[in-house]
Design an enzyme around this catalytic site. Structure first.
Site, PDB file in Angstrom:
ATOM      1  N   ASP A 154      40.275 -15.116   0.838  1.00  0.00           N
ATOM      2  CA  ASP A 154      39.920 -13.686  -0.095  1.00  0.00           C
ATOM      3  C   ASP A 154      40.504 -13.794  -1.437  1.00  0.00           C
ATOM      4  O   ASP A 154      41.630 -13.597  -1.489  1.00  0.00           O
ATOM      5  CB  ASP A 154      40.523 -12.749   1.034  1.00  0.00           C
ATOM      6  CG  ASP A 154      40.190 -11.360   0.579  1.00  0.00           C
ATOM      7  OD1 ASP A 154      39.141 -10.781   1.097  1.00  0.00           O
ATOM      8  OD2 ASP A 154      40.854 -10.858  -0.355  1.00  0.00           O
ATOM      9  N   TYR A 156      41.659 -10.322  -9.400  1.00  0.00           N
ATOM     10  CA  TYR A 156      42.785 -11.238  -9.043  1.00  0.00           C
ATOM     11  C   TYR A 156      42.819 -12.242 -10.166  1.00  0.00           C
ATOM     12  O   TYR A 156      44.106 -12.958 -10.321  1.00  0.00           O
ATOM     13  CB  TYR A 156      42.835 -12.042  -7.510  1.00  0.00           C
ATOM     14  CG  TYR A 156      42.840 -10.808  -6.513  1.00  0.00           C
ATOM     15  CD1 TYR A 156      42.888  -9.792  -6.562  1.00  0.00           C
ATOM     16  CD2 TYR A 156      42.507 -11.487  -5.425  1.00  0.00           C
ATOM     17  CE1 TYR A 156      42.998  -8.891  -5.456  1.00  0.00           C
ATOM     18  CE2 TYR A 156      42.306 -10.567  -4.019  1.00  0.00           C
ATOM     19  CZ  TYR A 156      42.495  -9.240  -4.375  1.00  0.00           C
ATOM     20  OH  TYR A 156      42.442  -8.554  -3.029  1.00  0.00           O
ATOM     21  N   LYS A 206      35.127  -9.493  -4.764  1.00  0.00           N
ATOM     22  CA  LYS A 206      34.990  -8.088  -4.984  1.00  0.00           C
ATOM     23  C   LYS A 206      34.750  -7.627  -6.229  1.00  0.00           C
ATOM     24  O   LYS A 206      35.209  -8.318  -7.198  1.00  0.00           O
ATOM     25  CB  LYS A 206      36.199  -7.547  -4.286  1.00  0.00           C
ATOM     26  CG  LYS A 206      36.842  -8.008  -2.906  1.00  0.00           C
ATOM     27  CD  LYS A 206      38.339  -7.289  -2.672  1.00  0.00           C
ATOM     28  CE  LYS A 206      38.866  -8.055  -1.551  1.00  0.00           C
ATOM     29  NZ  LYS A 206      39.296  -9.307  -1.905  1.00  0.00           N
ATOM     30  N   HIS A 216      35.367  -3.072  -4.231  1.00  0.00           N
ATOM     31  CA  HIS A 216      36.589  -3.192  -3.966  1.00  0.00           C
ATOM     32  C   HIS A 216      37.520  -1.785  -3.663  1.00  0.00           C
ATOM     33  O   HIS A 216      38.476  -1.813  -2.819  1.00  0.00           O
ATOM     34  CB  HIS A 216      37.609  -3.782  -5.372  1.00  0.00           C
ATOM     35  CG  HIS A 216      38.888  -4.442  -5.285  1.00  0.00           C
ATOM     36  ND1 HIS A 216      39.151  -5.486  -5.888  1.00  0.00           N
ATOM     37  CD2 HIS A 216      39.760  -4.175  -4.363  1.00  0.00           C
ATOM     38  CE1 HIS A 216      40.120  -6.032  -5.550  1.00  0.00           C
ATOM     39  NE2 HIS A 216      40.648  -5.273  -4.758  1.00  0.00           N
TER      40      HIS A 216
END
Length: 289
Positions: free
Chosen positions: A47, A52, A85, A118
């Protein structure tokens, strides 16, 4: 629920399947090593997210260099489930579709298994436009499944009433652990056939060592508190994506299939729920209209 093992997967409302256990890589400074360790321990689910900053590591290391790294034990792309996301600064139809394409390019993939909105912070119009963009990505086969994160029942209900919306979310990813059990959201999504996925399933470790209930249950089963939490999540039919960069912890988090919590355990753990007061993250879904 039938007996579980590390290969167990949940069938989504679109017919696709997602492993119940995955590795979260939020803020991972050793993403490459963590992914490879997780594969060695049997994980088949990663994930990530645009936010990120490690989509490239997930994609390149996992699916291009993997055969060379694992030699005779290489994994086919079809055996790995990848989630990403779109962040809330790209909630127009065009920008969301573009974000999916950018994720594909970044990860050097032909298709992403699951792509989520998200968070719901952009409001009804932003959520609607982002969802139309994800439907476009689904139609163009850039993604296999689409879903949401941090959405309440009202967010989903309003979205489904919006013009042009024809696809129900396959997944809703929320903070979920014994101290924030999100019962209203979980019950609604299960009724609607939307799979639930837990981020921060270990409550970021903030309560593991200090809670007597979890400690006693762990002692009873000869397991660690973290293993008890993950097992509790799986027995609720919820997908768990614990983050870890430590090989020992990644291994520990996978060793949750040789025991089962009984009714007494589940009853005692249920009493720990503090609702949003038990939140350990930054998101309270109910604060966003």
């Amino acid at each position: 629920m039938s007996p579980l093992d590390i290969q167990s997967a949940c069938t989504l409302n679109d017919g696709n399947r997602i492993p119940y256990l995955g590795l979260g890589v939020y803020a991972s400074s050793t993403c490459t090593k963590a992914c490879l360790t997780s594969f060695d321990e049997g994980y088949r689910h990663i994930d990530t997210a645009e936010l990120y900053g490690n989509e490239a590591e997930v994609g390149v290391i996992t699916f291009i260099q993997l055969p060379a790294l694992l030699l005779d034990n290489c994994l086919p792309r079809s055996s790995i489930f990848v989630t990403s996301k779109v962040w809330d600064n790209k909630h127009t139809r065009q920008e969301t579709l573009k974000a999916v394409s950018e994720s594909l390019n970044c990860m050097q993939l032909e298709q992403i298994d699951l792509y989520l909105i998200h968070n719901p912070r952009s409001g009804p119009t932003g959520r609607h436009q982002a969802w139309l963009g994800l439907q476009d990505a689904l139609r163009e086969k850039k993604v296999k499944s689409i879903g949401v994160s941090n959405f309440t029942p009202a967010h989903i209900q309003n979205l489904m009433k919006s013009d042009g919306v024809t696809v129900k979310p396959a997944v809703n990813q929320i903070e979920f652990h014994p101290w924030n059990q999100q019962k209203t959201i979980v019950e609604y999504c299960k009724k609607e056939g939307i799979a639930m996925q837990a981020y921060s399933p270990l409550a970021r470790g903030q309560r593991l060592g200090e809670n007597s209930v979890i400690s006693e249950v762990a002692k009873k089963h000869g397991k660690t508190p973290a293993q008890v939490l993950l097992r509790w999540i799986l027995q609720h039919g919820v997908i768990a994506i614990p983050k870890s960069e430590d090989p020992g912890r990644i291994r520990e988090n996978a060793a949750i299939y040789d025991f089962q919590l009984d009714d007494e355990d589940l009853s005692e753990i249920a009493k720990l729920d503090a609702g949003q007061d038990g939140n350990v993250g930054d998101w309270n879904p109910w604060e966003h209209e």
